[in-house]
Design a protein around this motif. Sequence first.
Motif, PDB file in Angstrom:
ATOM      1  N   ILE A 281       0.873  -1.166   0.000  1.00 59.49           N
ATOM      2  CA  ILE A 281       0.000   0.000   0.000  1.00 59.49           C
ATOM      3  C   ILE A 281       0.916   1.224   0.000  1.00 59.49           C
ATOM      4  O   ILE A 281       1.902   1.258   0.741  1.00 59.49           O
ATOM      5  CB  ILE A 281      -0.901   0.036   1.261  1.00 59.49           C
ATOM      6  N   GLU A 282       0.582   2.237  -0.816  1.00 64.56           N
ATOM      7  CA  GLU A 282       1.421   3.436  -0.893  1.00 64.56           C
ATOM      8  C   GLU A 282       0.555   4.689  -0.895  1.00 64.56           C
ATOM      9  O   GLU A 282      -0.637   4.629  -1.194  1.00 64.56           O
ATOM     10  CB  GLU A 282       2.246   3.435  -2.179  1.00 64.56           C
ATOM     11  N   GLY A 283       1.204   5.802  -0.587  1.00 63.71           N
ATOM     12  CA  GLY A 283       0.492   7.068  -0.608  1.00 63.71           C
ATOM     13  C   GLY A 283       1.416   8.241  -0.413  1.00 63.71           C
ATOM     14  O   GLY A 283       2.637   8.120  -0.537  1.00 63.71           O
ATOM     15  N   THR A 284       0.828   9.390  -0.083  1.00 61.00           N
ATOM     16  CA  THR A 284       1.579  10.631   0.072  1.00 61.00           C
ATOM     17  C   THR A 284       1.342  11.240   1.445  1.00 61.00           C
ATOM     18  O   THR A 284       0.321  10.987   2.092  1.00 61.00           O
ATOM     19  CB  THR A 284       1.165  11.657  -0.996  1.00 61.00           C
ATOM     20  N   THR A 285       2.306  12.047   1.861  1.00 65.06           N
ATOM     21  CA  THR A 285       2.194  12.810   3.097  1.00 65.06           C
ATOM     22  C   THR A 285       2.886  14.151   2.882  1.00 65.06           C
ATOM     23  O   THR A 285       3.770  14.266   2.033  1.00 65.06           O
ATOM     24  CB  THR A 285       2.817  12.076   4.300  1.00 65.06           C
ATOM     25  N   ASP A 286       2.488  15.134   3.633  1.00 64.75           N
ATOM     26  CA  ASP A 286       3.126  16.444   3.553  1.00 64.75           C
ATOM     27  C   ASP A 286       4.286  16.577   4.533  1.00 64.75           C
ATOM     28  O   ASP A 286       5.123  17.453   4.381  1.00 64.75           O
ATOM     29  CB  ASP A 286       2.117  17.560   3.850  1.00 64.75           C
ATOM     30  N   ASP A 287       4.329  15.734   5.555  1.00 69.97           N
ATOM     31  CA  ASP A 287       5.305  15.870   6.623  1.00 69.97           C
ATOM     32  C   ASP A 287       6.161  14.604   6.742  1.00 69.97           C
ATOM     33  O   ASP A 287       5.704  13.589   7.260  1.00 69.97           O
ATOM     34  CB  ASP A 287       4.578  16.142   7.937  1.00 69.97           C
ATOM     35  N   PRO A 288       7.419  14.657   6.315  1.00 69.24           N
ATOM     36  CA  PRO A 288       8.265  13.470   6.376  1.00 69.24           C
ATOM     37  C   PRO A 288       8.752  13.153   7.784  1.00 69.24           C
ATOM     38  O   PRO A 288       9.363  12.102   8.012  1.00 69.24           O
ATOM     39  CB  PRO A 288       9.441  13.838   5.471  1.00 69.24           C
ATOM     40  N   ASP A 289       8.488  14.024   8.747  1.00 66.84           N
ATOM     41  CA  ASP A 289       8.941  13.795  10.119  1.00 66.84           C
ATOM     42  C   ASP A 289       7.929  13.030  10.968  1.00 66.84           C
ATOM     43  O   ASP A 289       8.132  12.858  12.162  1.00 66.84           O
ATOM     44  CB  ASP A 289       9.283  15.133  10.787  1.00 66.84           C
ATOM     45  N   GLN A 290       6.853  12.586  10.372  1.00 68.14           N
ATOM     46  CA  GLN A 290       5.843  11.819  11.092  1.00 68.14           C
ATOM     47  C   GLN A 290       6.214  10.338  11.085  1.00 68.14           C
ATOM     48  O   GLN A 290       7.027   9.889  10.285  1.00 68.14           O
ATOM     49  CB  GLN A 290       4.479  11.968  10.419  1.00 68.14           C
ATOM     50  N   ILE A 291       5.594   9.598  11.974  1.00 63.10           N
ATOM     51  CA  ILE A 291       5.649   8.142  11.921  1.00 63.10           C
ATOM     52  C   ILE A 291       4.309   7.704  11.347  1.00 63.10           C
ATOM     53  O   ILE A 291       3.256   8.105  11.846  1.00 63.10           O
ATOM     54  CB  ILE A 291       5.880   7.523  13.311  1.00 63.10           C
ATOM     55  N   ILE A 292       4.356   6.921  10.294  1.00 64.52           N
ATOM     56  CA  ILE A 292       3.122   6.521   9.617  1.00 64.52           C
ATOM     57  C   ILE A 292       2.916   5.027   9.774  1.00 64.52           C
ATOM     58  O   ILE A 292       3.852   4.237   9.612  1.00 64.52           O
ATOM     59  CB  ILE A 292       3.167   6.915   8.127  1.00 64.52           C
ATOM     60  N   TYR A 293       1.676   4.659  10.098  1.00 66.52           N
ATOM     61  CA  TYR A 293       1.278   3.260  10.207  1.00 66.52           C
ATOM     62  C   TYR A 293       0.086   3.007   9.297  1.00 66.52           C
ATOM     63  O   TYR A 293      -0.832   3.814   9.243  1.00 66.52           O
ATOM     64  CB  TYR A 293       0.853   2.909  11.639  1.00 66.52           C
ATOM     65  N   ALA A 294       0.109   1.881   8.618  1.00 66.65           N
ATOM     66  CA  ALA A 294      -1.069   1.410   7.893  1.00 66.65           C
ATOM     67  C   ALA A 294      -1.849   0.544   8.867  1.00 66.65           C
ATOM     68  O   ALA A 294      -1.271  -0.280   9.577  1.00 66.65           O
ATOM     69  CB  ALA A 294      -0.659   0.614   6.668  1.00 66.65           C
ATOM     70  N   LEU A 295      -3.149   0.732   8.920  1.00 65.83           N
ATOM     71  CA  LEU A 295      -4.025  -0.059   9.781  1.00 65.83           C
ATOM     72  C   LEU A 295      -4.918  -0.916   8.903  1.00 65.83           C
ATOM     73  O   LEU A 295      -5.534  -0.404   7.964  1.00 65.83           O
ATOM     74  CB  LEU A 295      -4.907   0.843  10.645  1.00 65.83           C
ATOM     75  N   VAL A 296      -4.982  -2.192   9.197  1.00 62.22           N
ATOM     76  CA  VAL A 296      -5.831  -3.116   8.450  1.00 62.22           C
ATOM     77  C   VAL A 296      -6.800  -3.728   9.447  1.00 62.22           C
ATOM     78  O   VAL A 296      -6.388  -4.334  10.439  1.00 62.22           O
ATOM     79  CB  VAL A 296      -4.995  -4.228   7.764  1.00 62.22           C
ATOM     80  N   HIS A 297      -8.096  -3.555   9.177  1.00 61.50           N
ATOM     81  CA  HIS A 297      -9.096  -4.149  10.053  1.00 61.50           C
ATOM     82  C   HIS A 297      -9.295  -5.609   9.672  1.00 61.50           C
ATOM     83  O   HIS A 297      -9.651  -5.922   8.544  1.00 61.50           O
ATOM     84  CB  HIS A 297     -10.430  -3.409   9.977  1.00 61.50           C
ATOM     85  N   GLU A 298      -9.005  -6.493  10.616  1.00 59.66           N
ATOM     86  CA  GLU A 298      -9.129  -7.942  10.414  1.00 59.66           C
ATOM     87  C   GLU A 298     -10.522  -8.382  10.860  1.00 59.66           C
ATOM     88  O   GLU A 298     -10.802  -8.418  12.059  1.00 59.66           O
ATOM     89  CB  GLU A 298      -8.069  -8.681  11.242  1.00 59.66           C
TER      90      GLU A 298
END
Length: 140
Positions: free
Chosen positions: A46-63
């Motif tokens: 999964i890919e995407g964009t963000t405006d702030d590279p200093d964040q920590i990003i998590y993908a969440l998948v509902h099981e």
Amino acid sequence: MKAFWVGLALVLFGCNALAQSSLRIDKLERKNIEEAGTTVGYSGLIEGTTDDPDQIIYALVHEPHLKAWRLFPATIHEEGGAYRWSALCHFGKSDGTGIGASYQVRVMALDRSRTLTEGLPAKLSPTTLKSNVIVLKRTR
């Protein structure tokens, strides 16, 4: 006076909408979401964009079989002057559990310094930056 409150509400909700657009999901398996379809196997990029590279990003998948969300860390890199993130996500189990189920996928961004010092929050704040939600069906 009524016009003032209406204008204030529009500004506040408008700013919220702009903030929400700064974190998006736009690719599945290296294809644009519109082209990729809505089906996945056991794992998917999964890919995407963000405006702030200093964040920590998590993908969440509902099981659906667990009735819970699983977190997958994303990596951030610069591409063409924009910041892109990517996360390898799993849908169900490798033994076939989850085939035929639908999975909700969303991405969230957390403050890096706060997360590193305090850990993941027990509860998300209403101001936590979250992406659009996509629904994918596991077919294999």
